[in-house]
Design an enzyme around this catalytic site. Structure first.
Site, PDB file in Angstrom:
ATOM      1  CD  GLU A  52      -2.442   1.793   0.285  1.00 34.34           C
ATOM      2  OE1 GLU A  52      -3.262   1.042  -0.270  1.00 34.34           O
ATOM      3  OE2 GLU A  52      -2.206   2.953  -0.115  1.00 34.34           O
ATOM      4  CG  ASN A 104      -6.304   6.131   3.045  1.00 33.13           C
ATOM      5  OD1 ASN A 104      -6.702   7.110   2.384  1.00 33.13           O
ATOM      6  ND2 ASN A 104      -7.087   5.112   3.317  1.00 33.13           N
ATOM      7  CB  THR A 143     -21.333   7.064   1.341  1.00 35.41           C
ATOM      8  OG1 THR A 143     -20.575   8.155   0.836  1.00 35.41           O
ATOM      9  CG2 THR A 143     -22.512   7.623   2.081  1.00 35.41           C
ATOM     10  CB  ALA A 173     -24.418   3.596  -0.865  1.00 36.36           C
ATOM     11  CB  VAL A 201       3.727  -1.732  -6.539  1.00 33.38           C
ATOM     12  CG1 VAL A 201       4.136  -2.630  -7.702  1.00 33.38           C
ATOM     13  CG2 VAL A 201       3.468  -2.564  -5.286  1.00 33.38           C
ATOM     14  CG  HIS A 236     -19.259   5.622  -7.841  1.00 33.12           C
ATOM     15  ND1 HIS A 236     -20.604   5.876  -7.707  1.00 33.12           N
ATOM     16  CD2 HIS A 236     -18.764   5.575  -6.577  1.00 33.12           C
ATOM     17  CE1 HIS A 236     -20.922   5.963  -6.418  1.00 33.12           C
ATOM     18  NE2 HIS A 236     -19.807   5.800  -5.713  1.00 33.12           N
ATOM     19  CG  ASN A 273     -15.195   0.560  -8.535  1.00 26.34           C
ATOM     20  OD1 ASN A 273     -15.626  -0.477  -8.040  1.00 26.34           O
ATOM     21  ND2 ASN A 273     -15.040   1.679  -7.836  1.00 26.34           N
ATOM     22  CB  THR A 304     -17.758  -0.771  -3.492  1.00 26.16           C
ATOM     23  OG1 THR A 304     -17.401   0.584  -3.755  1.00 26.16           O
ATOM     24  CG2 THR A 304     -16.612  -1.463  -2.786  1.00 26.16           C
TER      25      THR A 304
HETATM   26  P1  FAD Z   1      -9.262   1.851  -3.538  1.00 29.05           P
HETATM   27  O1  FAD Z   1     -10.174   1.764  -2.380  1.00 29.05           O
HETATM   28  O2  FAD Z   1      -9.146   3.157  -4.232  1.00 29.05           O
HETATM   29  O3  FAD Z   1      -7.809   1.351  -3.067  1.00 29.05           O
HETATM   30  C1  FAD Z   1      -6.728   1.362  -3.951  1.00 29.05           C
HETATM   31  C2  FAD Z   1      -5.446   1.502  -3.115  1.00 29.05           C
HETATM   32  O4  FAD Z   1      -4.329   1.247  -3.960  1.00 29.05           O
HETATM   33  C3  FAD Z   1      -5.224   2.893  -2.526  1.00 29.05           C
HETATM   34  O5  FAD Z   1      -5.119   2.828  -1.117  1.00 29.05           O
HETATM   35  C4  FAD Z   1      -3.914   3.362  -3.153  1.00 29.05           C
HETATM   36  O6  FAD Z   1      -3.101   4.138  -2.281  1.00 29.05           O
HETATM   37  C5  FAD Z   1      -3.243   2.048  -3.504  1.00 29.05           C
HETATM   38  N1  FAD Z   1      -2.252   2.183  -4.582  1.00 29.05           N
HETATM   39  C6  FAD Z   1      -2.376   2.832  -5.761  1.00 29.05           C
HETATM   40  N2  FAD Z   1      -1.255   2.710  -6.500  1.00 29.05           N
HETATM   41  C7  FAD Z   1      -0.398   1.964  -5.764  1.00 29.05           C
HETATM   42  C8  FAD Z   1       0.922   1.478  -5.991  1.00 29.05           C
HETATM   43  N3  FAD Z   1       1.569   1.706  -7.151  1.00 29.05           N
HETATM   44  N4  FAD Z   1       1.528   0.751  -4.993  1.00 29.05           N
HETATM   45  C9  FAD Z   1       0.868   0.486  -3.826  1.00 29.05           C
HETATM   46  N5  FAD Z   1      -0.391   0.924  -3.581  1.00 29.05           N
HETATM   47  C10 FAD Z   1      -1.011   1.640  -4.546  1.00 29.05           C
HETATM   48  N6  FAD Z   1     -18.564   3.195  -3.379  1.00 29.05           N
HETATM   49  C11 FAD Z   1     -19.744   2.578  -3.166  1.00 29.05           C
HETATM   50  O7  FAD Z   1     -19.992   1.503  -3.720  1.00 29.05           O
HETATM   51  N7  FAD Z   1     -20.672   3.105  -2.320  1.00 29.05           N
HETATM   52  C12 FAD Z   1     -20.481   4.296  -1.700  1.00 29.05           C
HETATM   53  O8  FAD Z   1     -21.329   4.731  -0.930  1.00 29.05           O
HETATM   54  C13 FAD Z   1     -19.266   4.988  -1.934  1.00 29.05           C
HETATM   55  N8  FAD Z   1     -19.039   6.184  -1.367  1.00 29.05           N
HETATM   56  C14 FAD Z   1     -17.821   6.774  -1.488  1.00 29.05           C
HETATM   57  C15 FAD Z   1     -17.582   7.977  -0.798  1.00 29.05           C
HETATM   58  C16 FAD Z   1     -16.310   8.534  -0.801  1.00 29.05           C
HETATM   59  C17 FAD Z   1     -16.048   9.809  -0.034  1.00 29.05           C
HETATM   60  C18 FAD Z   1     -15.267   7.901  -1.530  1.00 29.05           C
HETATM   61  C19 FAD Z   1     -13.881   8.464  -1.516  1.00 29.05           C
HETATM   62  C20 FAD Z   1     -15.511   6.735  -2.266  1.00 29.05           C
HETATM   63  C21 FAD Z   1     -16.795   6.168  -2.262  1.00 29.05           C
HETATM   64  N9  FAD Z   1     -17.096   4.995  -2.948  1.00 29.05           N
HETATM   65  C22 FAD Z   1     -18.304   4.376  -2.777  1.00 29.05           C
HETATM   66  C23 FAD Z   1     -16.104   4.335  -3.816  1.00 29.05           C
HETATM   67  C24 FAD Z   1     -15.433   3.177  -3.089  1.00 29.05           C
HETATM   68  O9  FAD Z   1     -14.743   3.635  -1.981  1.00 29.05           O
HETATM   69  C25 FAD Z   1     -14.540   2.458  -4.090  1.00 29.05           C
HETATM   70  O10 FAD Z   1     -15.386   1.864  -5.060  1.00 29.05           O
HETATM   71  C26 FAD Z   1     -13.673   1.373  -3.476  1.00 29.05           C
HETATM   72  O11 FAD Z   1     -12.899   1.839  -2.417  1.00 29.05           O
HETATM   73  C27 FAD Z   1     -12.764   0.781  -4.559  1.00 29.05           C
HETATM   74  O12 FAD Z   1     -11.927  -0.182  -3.960  1.00 29.05           O
HETATM   75  P2  FAD Z   1     -10.506  -0.562  -4.583  1.00 29.05           P
HETATM   76  O13 FAD Z   1      -9.889  -1.513  -3.625  1.00 29.05           O
HETATM   77  O14 FAD Z   1     -10.677  -0.986  -5.990  1.00 29.05           O
HETATM   78  O15 FAD Z   1      -9.694   0.796  -4.670  1.00 29.05           O
END
Ligand code: FAD
Length: 502
Positions: free
Chosen positions: A35, A95, A104, A106, A215, A433, A467, A479
């Site tokens: 991370e 983070n 949120t 949802a 990474v 999204h 996504n 999500t």
């Molecule tokens: P992320 O959660 O974005 O995690 C990706 C991680 O990869 C990050 O921590 C990043 O630092 C890390 N990363 C990137 N590049 C590198 C690298 N080269 N090396 C190491 N680490 C790296 N979705 C919903 O479905 N419902 C909701 O209600 C909703 N509300 C939201 C409200 C807010 C305020 C926010 C910010 C997002 C919301 N979302 C919601 C979106 C949801 O949070 C995301 O769909 C979800 O977190 C995606 O998960 P992920 O693991 O694919 O990516």
């Protein structure tokens, strides 16, 4: 394979899904999760919304180029900034827990044409159920709120007759665990990781989370992945970590950027970018209308519950789900006792006794090749990766749906009270999204990046998640759907690694 090593890039809900499912199915595997950002909560990946102290919460969510709480803009305008004038509010979280520490929560399920067309309905339903369990989805959070119920009834009076059976006004499923005092402990990557971060579980011995570790490159030998080159951001030291499988789940912009930087460049990489155009408003609830279905006592009970965690923006949440053909919108209606913006005392509807709703219509963006993030090998970004340029435009088709949604939002507002913030279309990128930039496909015909099990076409041990995999035009929060897709991908990896239980 004995004791395989799996490297996961990104600690959000999707990377965490891979870690959990893989270790449960292949307990002799070793999973190392990298991370780039720091751990900001005591429990890794916990939702910051569980932090009750507003000062502490502000400390962990504030960022240098803050967009929505806990996120930072990609096009921040400084040296090494991305170029995204047509998608200006594109943002990311860096983070432990990713955006899932700020979301949120949802968690509606995809329906009708939102679903992946080449996954059979029966399997799909099972995957969604598994995803709900991983995310601790609760379909009736705040269902006992009489204020929430009154809002639903008023919306149903306005729209009920137009909506198909089973897709009417209801409560919004959310990811979290209701507490005895009526509050909710919101879910983040922590609940998905579950036993992996429980020191008493044997699975935790097989799992390692390295925060502040970027990474830099996925290393390849021809079309086989051999591991990752990582940079420890505390010391600046770079090293190679060998892996049998690499899972890239680093969000819809930074995952394709990492693949591009690693020389993995399928034609569709970064293209077919979609999100949800969003029209939002705030409405002051009308005392007379609300009073038809809720009492003063009900209101007091709701305010007492809100007082338990005033830093948490989410109270009674209602919705009208996406349905086809007549209602291609996902509507979210969230009760709040204060407006999300300051109102001058004494102005109409400031300090409104019955409170407010923040109400938004999420809409579809139909995938097109030309909506894309592209990468420039000759211009390093602030971290030294090929810089991003985002090109994106709404078409007549989307504009027609936006106009229709705005009209409906006006009707909903009138049914509930008076607008204190008029319906307005948020700038492109606001939904958070982001989808389509590593879309999955049924065949390798150049319009997709990943196969039906989330493996990059032609690279059997390189898996992608998030996504970005969603190939369809959706309106719902993505999500849950992405976790379902990840469960399928992880099971396939486990099967290939020779798990008995897959
Ligand atoms: P992320 O959660 O974005 O995690 C990706 C991680 O990869 C990050 O921590 C990043 O630092 C890390 N990363 C990137 N590049 C590198 C690298 N080269 N090396 C190491 N680490 C790296 N979705 C919903 O479905 N419902 C909701 O209600 C909703 N509300 C939201 C409200 C807010 C305020 C926010 C910010 C997002 C919301 N979302 C919601 C979106 C949801 O949070 C995301 O769909 C979800 O977190 C995606 O998960 P992920 O693991 O694919 O990516």
């Amino acid at each position: 394979m004995s004791n395989p090593t799996i490297a996961i890039v990104g600690s959000g809900p999707i990377g965490s899904t891979y870690a959990r499912v893989l270790l449960e199915q292949v307990p002799n595997a070793r999973v190392v999760m990298f991370e780039a950002g720091p751990q900001v909560t005591e429990v890794p990946g916990e939702s910051v919304r569980n932090i009750a102290d507003p000062g502490e919460k502000a400390r962990v969510t504030e960022g240098m180029f803050t967009a929505r709480q806990g996120t930072h803009l990609l096009d921040f305008g400084g040296a090494g900034s991305a170029h995204a004038s047509s998608f200006p509010t594109a943002a990311a979280a860096t983070n432990v827990g990713g955006q899932g520490a700020h979301w949120t929560c949802a968690t509606p399920s995809p329906a009708f044409s939102e679903k992946v067309p080449f996954i059979a309905d029966e399997e799909w339903d099972g995957l969604i159920e598994d995803a709900k369990q991983l995310l601790h989805v609760h379909s009736a959070a705040f269902a006992d709120s009489a204020v929430g119920e009154a809002i639903r009834t008023l919306l149903d009076e306005e729209f009920g007759a137009e909506l198909p059976e089973g897709y009417g006004v209801g409560t919004l499923p959310v990811a979290g665990d209701p507490q005895p005092d009526g509050s909710v402990r919101w879910a983040g990557a922590d609940v998905v990781l579950g036993p992996l971060i429980d020191k008493d579980s044997p699975l935790s011995k097989q799992f390692e989370l390295r925060d502040l570790t970027l990474v830099r490159r996925v290393e390849l030998d021809g079309h086989r992945v051999t591991g990752v080159t990582v940079e420890d951001l505390r010391t600046g030291e770079k090293s190679f970590v060998a892996a049998d499988i690499v899972v890239v789940a680093a969000d819809a912009f930074r995952s394709p950027q990492l693949l591009w930087a690693s020389g993995v460049r399928p034609q569709a990489l970064g293209h077919y970018l979609t999100e949800h155009p969003v029209v939002i408003s705030t409405v002051a609830l009308d005392a007379e209308r609300m009073g038809r279905y809720a009492t003063e006592e009900d209101l007091k009970a709701e305010l007492a519950r809100r007082a338990l965690n005033p830093a948490d923006p989410v109270a009674a949440v209602n919705r009208i789900p996406f349905s086809e053909p007549e209602h291609p919108f996902s509507v979210q209606v969230m009760y709040t006792e204060t407006t999300p913006f300051p109102m001058e005392p004494g102005t109409p509807y400031s300090e409104n006794r019955w409170g407010y709703v923040n109400m938004g219509y999420g809409m579809r963006k139909h995938p097109r090749y030309e909506d894309a993030v592209t990468f420039d090998d000759n211009e390093p970004d602030y971290r030294g990766f090929p810089n991003m340029r985002i090109e994106y435009a709404l078409t007549e088709r989307e504009n027609a749906e936006i106009a229709e949604a705005t009209e409906r939002l006006r009707r909903a507002g009138k049914a509930l009270g008076a607008f204190v913030a008029e319906p307005r279309l948020m700038p492109n990128g606001s939904s958070l999204h982001y989808q389509g930039t590593m879309r999955m496909g049924e065949t390798d015909d150049g319009t997709s990046v990943a196969d039906p099990w989330s493996r990059v076409w032609g690279y059997n041990n390189l898996v992608v998640g998030g996504n970005a995999l969603i190939p369809t035009a959706t309106a719902m929060n993505p999500t849950l759907m992405s976790v379902a897709i990840a469960v399928r991908g992880a099971r396939k990896v486990a099967e290939e690694l020779g798990s008995q239980s897959a």
